[in-house]
Design an enzyme around this catalytic site. Structure first.
Site, PDB file in Angstrom:
ATOM      1  N   VAL A  76       0.816  -1.145  -0.123  1.00  0.00           N
ATOM      2  CA  VAL A  76      -0.247   0.147   0.012  1.00  0.00           C
ATOM      3  C   VAL A  76       0.816   1.223  -0.036  1.00  0.00           C
ATOM      4  O   VAL A  76       0.553   2.403  -0.398  1.00  0.00           O
ATOM      5  CB  VAL A  76      -1.161   0.080   1.206  1.00  0.00           C
ATOM      6  CG1 VAL A  76      -1.973  -0.964   1.118  1.00  0.00           C
ATOM      7  CG2 VAL A  76      -0.079   0.011   2.585  1.00  0.00           C
ATOM      8  N   ASN A 111      -7.763  -1.656   5.469  1.00  0.00           N
ATOM      9  CA  ASN A 111      -7.558  -2.524   6.503  1.00  0.00           C
ATOM     10  C   ASN A 111      -6.066  -2.808   7.074  1.00  0.00           C
ATOM     11  O   ASN A 111      -5.717  -3.098   8.049  1.00  0.00           O
ATOM     12  CB  ASN A 111      -8.170  -3.745   6.287  1.00  0.00           C
ATOM     13  CG  ASN A 111      -7.864  -4.900   7.446  1.00  0.00           C
ATOM     14  OD1 ASN A 111      -8.398  -4.818   8.651  1.00  0.00           O
ATOM     15  ND2 ASN A 111      -7.161  -6.005   6.998  1.00  0.00           N
ATOM     16  N   SER A 122      -8.657   1.900  15.541  1.00  0.00           N
ATOM     17  CA  SER A 122      -8.565   1.088  16.604  1.00  0.00           C
ATOM     18  C   SER A 122      -8.875   1.787  17.932  1.00  0.00           C
ATOM     19  O   SER A 122      -9.163   3.013  17.933  1.00  0.00           O
ATOM     20  CB  SER A 122      -7.085   0.606  17.051  1.00  0.00           C
ATOM     21  OG  SER A 122      -6.951   0.050  18.359  1.00  0.00           O
ATOM     22  N   TYR A 178       1.410   2.949  17.191  1.00  0.00           N
ATOM     23  CA  TYR A 178       0.367   2.280  16.651  1.00  0.00           C
ATOM     24  C   TYR A 178      -0.951   3.320  17.069  1.00  0.00           C
ATOM     25  O   TYR A 178      -1.607   3.659  16.201  1.00  0.00           O
ATOM     26  CB  TYR A 178       0.130   1.029  17.346  1.00  0.00           C
ATOM     27  CG  TYR A 178      -1.272   0.298  16.726  1.00  0.00           C
ATOM     28  CD1 TYR A 178      -1.111  -0.470  15.624  1.00  0.00           C
ATOM     29  CD2 TYR A 178      -2.297   0.152  17.645  1.00  0.00           C
ATOM     30  CE1 TYR A 178      -2.218  -1.042  15.134  1.00  0.00           C
ATOM     31  CE2 TYR A 178      -3.370  -0.548  17.115  1.00  0.00           C
ATOM     32  CZ  TYR A 178      -3.435  -1.124  15.707  1.00  0.00           C
ATOM     33  OH  TYR A 178      -4.394  -1.930  15.415  1.00  0.00           O
ATOM     34  N   ALA A 179      -0.849   4.106  18.254  1.00  0.00           N
ATOM     35  CA  ALA A 179      -1.778   4.782  18.542  1.00  0.00           C
ATOM     36  C   ALA A 179      -1.870   6.183  17.644  1.00  0.00           C
ATOM     37  O   ALA A 179      -2.941   6.733  17.221  1.00  0.00           O
ATOM     38  CB  ALA A 179      -1.844   5.281  20.110  1.00  0.00           C
ATOM     39  N   LYS A 229      -3.392   5.230  14.239  1.00  0.00           N
ATOM     40  CA  LYS A 229      -4.754   5.019  14.085  1.00  0.00           C
ATOM     41  C   LYS A 229      -5.531   6.303  14.693  1.00  0.00           C
ATOM     42  O   LYS A 229      -6.664   6.493  14.049  1.00  0.00           O
ATOM     43  CB  LYS A 229      -5.081   3.860  14.894  1.00  0.00           C
ATOM     44  CG  LYS A 229      -4.507   2.494  14.606  1.00  0.00           C
ATOM     45  CD  LYS A 229      -4.871   2.033  13.157  1.00  0.00           C
ATOM     46  CE  LYS A 229      -4.544   0.665  13.217  1.00  0.00           C
ATOM     47  NZ  LYS A 229      -5.113   0.099  11.710  1.00  0.00           N
ATOM     48  N   ILE A 274      -9.720  -8.534  19.237  1.00  0.00           N
ATOM     49  CA  ILE A 274     -10.387  -9.368  18.502  1.00  0.00           C
ATOM     50  C   ILE A 274      -9.495 -10.545  18.241  1.00  0.00           C
ATOM     51  O   ILE A 274      -8.412 -10.797  18.363  1.00  0.00           O
ATOM     52  CB  ILE A 274     -10.455  -8.816  17.054  1.00  0.00           C
ATOM     53  CG1 ILE A 274     -11.168  -7.299  17.135  1.00  0.00           C
ATOM     54  CG2 ILE A 274     -11.213  -9.796  16.065  1.00  0.00           C
ATOM     55  CD1 ILE A 274     -12.622  -7.539  17.741  1.00  0.00           C
TER      56      ILE A 274
END
Length: 243
Positions: free
Chosen positions: A58, A84, A136, A149-150, A153, A184
């Site tokens: 991507v 995604n 997230s 990551y935070a 997202k 998940i």
């Protein structure tokens, strides 16, 4: 999803697989299931005549241009884009390397930007479409050891809200929304020690991990005309983890 042309990134397994299969079962004319490594999809993708496997990075402009040109030649439009693809490189801030930061921001945030930029012209041709990006609860509420990551997202959420305003200029009906999953049941959580997993589940009011299909159903709703009056929103699917 009848007659819809859909594109899903990070599609080989986990959430991406569930999303791709759900869109296909819902009647999509074609689902382009994209991943940097499509090998994990070999066990399931041949079950669907309306899913096309695409090996894609991507963050690769040439690959994105090739995909855009292919879809234009084959169908002349994109109706649904599901962003995604994502990775993690977790570490406490004083241990996180610049490489860990750059890699996560490149794939998770820049990748969403580049993929949407590549597919948007194919939505503009019909002035209609739905973009669903997977964020997230870490992007809305943070988490220890996940600064990169935070940030990535949370950035997706901010971009999405801007896109919800930007993509309707001139009367277009191009919607942009996010889904923020909680814990998940994917390969990532399956690798967590049982005691740690039990503690995670104890924090969830509904008492269990979510399943990939729970996220896929949310995507299906937001992608469809049933959500025609919803844009710029964040749908948390987390069992009540973040209230």
């Amino acid at each position: 999803m009848q007659d819809n042309i859909c594109v899903v990134t990070g599609a080989a397994r986990g959430l991406g697989r569930a999303i791709s299969e759900t869109l296909a079962r819902a009647g999509a004319t074609r689902v382009y299931a994209c991943d940097i490594n499509m090998a994990p999809a070999k066990d399931w993708i041949d079950n669907y005549d309306n899913i096309t496997a695409v090996t894609l990075d991507v963050c690769d402009p040439a690959g994105l241009s090739t995909l855009s040109g292919r879809i234009m030649a084959e169908h002349g439009r994109v109706d649904v884009l599901v962003n995604n693809a994502g990775i993690t490189r977790d570490a406490l801030l004083d241990k996180m390397t610049e490489s860990d930061w750059d890699m996560v921001l490149d794939v998770n945030l820049k990748g969403v930007f580049m993929m949407t930029q590549a597919m948007l012209p194919l939505m503009k041709l019909q002035a209609k479409g739905s973009i669903v990006s997977i964020s997230s609860v870490v992007g809305t509420d943070g988490n220890i050891g996940q600064s990169n990551y935070a940030a990535s997202k949370g950035g997706i959420i901010s971009m999405t809200k801007g896109w919800a305003r930007e993509f309707v200029h001139g009367g277009a009906q191009i919607r942009a929304n996010c889904i923020a999953p909680g814990f998940i049941n994917t390969e990532m959580t399956q690798a967590v020690p049982e005691k740690v997993l039990a503690k995670m589940c104890a924090r969830i009011p509904l008492g269990a991990l979510g399943e990939p299909q729970d996220i896929a159903e949310g995507v299906l709703f937001l992608a469809s005309d049933r959500a025609r009056y919803i844009t710029g929103q964040v749908l948390k699917i987390d069992g009540g983890l973040v209230l």
